[in-house]
Motif scaffolding. Structure first.
Motif, short mmCIF file in Angstrom:
data_model
loop_
_atom_site.label_atom_id
_atom_site.label_comp_id
_atom_site.label_asym_id
_atom_site.label_seq_id
_atom_site.Cartn_x
_atom_site.Cartn_y
_atom_site.Cartn_z
N THR A 159 25.14 3.49 -54.15
CA THR A 159 24.03 4.44 -54.18
C THR A 159 22.67 3.75 -54.13
O THR A 159 21.69 4.38 -53.74
CB THR A 159 24.11 5.36 -55.41
OG1 THR A 159 24.10 4.58 -56.61
CG2 THR A 159 25.38 6.21 -55.36
N LEU A 160 22.61 2.47 -54.48
CA LEU A 160 21.34 1.74 -54.32
C LEU A 160 21.00 1.57 -52.84
O LEU A 160 19.83 1.60 -52.46
CB LEU A 160 21.41 0.38 -55.02
CG LEU A 160 21.39 0.42 -56.55
CD1 LEU A 160 21.69 -0.96 -57.12
CD2 LEU A 160 20.07 0.94 -57.07
N LYS A 161 22.01 1.40 -52.01
CA LYS A 161 21.79 1.32 -50.57
C LYS A 161 21.57 2.69 -49.95
O LYS A 161 20.90 2.82 -48.93
CB LYS A 161 22.98 0.63 -49.89
CG LYS A 161 23.10 -0.84 -50.22
CD LYS A 161 24.29 -1.46 -49.54
CE LYS A 161 24.41 -2.93 -49.91
NZ LYS A 161 25.62 -3.54 -49.34
N LEU A 162 22.12 3.71 -50.57
CA LEU A 162 21.97 5.08 -50.08
C LEU A 162 20.56 5.63 -50.34
O LEU A 162 20.04 6.40 -49.55
CB LEU A 162 23.02 5.97 -50.77
CG LEU A 162 23.10 7.42 -50.37
CD1 LEU A 162 23.46 7.57 -48.90
CD2 LEU A 162 24.13 8.14 -51.24
N LEU A 163 19.94 5.21 -51.43
CA LEU A 163 18.64 5.75 -51.82
C LEU A 163 17.57 5.63 -50.75
O LEU A 163 16.91 6.63 -50.44
CB LEU A 163 18.16 5.11 -53.13
CG LEU A 163 16.84 5.62 -53.68
CD1 LEU A 163 16.89 7.12 -53.96
CD2 LEU A 163 16.46 4.85 -54.94
N PRO A 164 17.32 4.47 -50.12
CA PRO A 164 16.27 4.40 -49.09
C PRO A 164 16.54 5.33 -47.91
O PRO A 164 15.60 5.89 -47.34
CB PRO A 164 16.27 2.94 -48.64
CG PRO A 164 17.06 2.19 -49.64
CD PRO A 164 17.92 3.16 -50.36
N LYS A 165 17.81 5.51 -47.56
CA LYS A 165 18.15 6.41 -46.46
C LYS A 165 17.82 7.85 -46.83
O LYS A 165 17.35 8.63 -46.00
CB LYS A 165 19.62 6.25 -46.10
CG LYS A 165 19.95 4.88 -45.54
CD LYS A 165 21.43 4.69 -45.37
CE LYS A 165 21.68 3.25 -44.92
NZ LYS A 165 23.06 2.89 -44.91
N ALA A 166 18.07 8.20 -48.08
CA ALA A 166 17.76 9.55 -48.55
C ALA A 166 16.24 9.76 -48.60
O ALA A 166 15.74 10.81 -48.17
CB ALA A 166 18.37 9.77 -49.94
N ILE A 167 15.51 8.77 -49.08
CA ILE A 167 14.06 8.90 -49.17
C ILE A 167 13.44 9.07 -47.79
O ILE A 167 12.49 9.83 -47.62
CB ILE A 167 13.46 7.70 -49.94
CG1 ILE A 167 13.85 7.80 -51.41
CG2 ILE A 167 11.94 7.65 -49.78
CD1 ILE A 167 13.46 6.60 -52.25
N GLU A 168 14.00 8.40 -46.78
CA GLU A 168 13.52 8.58 -45.40
C GLU A 168 13.59 10.04 -44.97
O GLU A 168 12.80 10.50 -44.17
CB GLU A 168 14.38 7.75 -44.42
CG GLU A 168 14.09 6.29 -44.41
CD GLU A 168 15.02 5.54 -43.45
OE1 GLU A 168 15.71 6.18 -42.63
OE2 GLU A 168 15.05 4.31 -43.54
#
Length: 70
Positions: free
Chosen positions: A9-18
Motif C-alpha cells: 500500500t505504500l507503493k499504491l498511495l502515490p498512484k491513488a493520489i495521482e
C-alpha cells in the motif's frame, strides 16, 4: 482494509493520489512498519457520490496491485 498477498500500500498511495484519492497505508500505524498490504480509509463528512467514485478508483488500483507479479 487488508489486501491479499504481497500488495504494497505504500507503493499504491502515490498512484491513488495521482487520481485525487487518499488513504493511510498500514505501515503508518505500526512502529515495526508491518501491515504493508493493509490501509485505512476514513471520512469526516457525510457520504457523498464523490466518495463512492473515490472508492471505485481505489478498488481498481488495489485490484491491479494484487494481480501484478511482485
Amino acid at each position: 482494509i487488508t489486501l491479499p498477498g504481497k500488495a504494497d500500500t505504500l507503493k499504491l498511495l502515490p498512484k491513488a493520489i495521482e487520481k485525487k484519492v487518499n488513504f493511510t497505508p498500514g505501515p503508518f500505524f505500526s512502529p515495526a512498519r508491518r501491515f504493508a498490504n493493509s490501509f485505512r480509509l476514513s471520512c469526516g463528512n457525510p457520504f457523498e457520490d464523490r466518495f463512492q467514485k473515490g472508492i471505485e478508483i481505489l478498488g481498481a488500483l488495489a485490484k491491479k496491485a494484487c494481480t501484478k507479479p511482485h
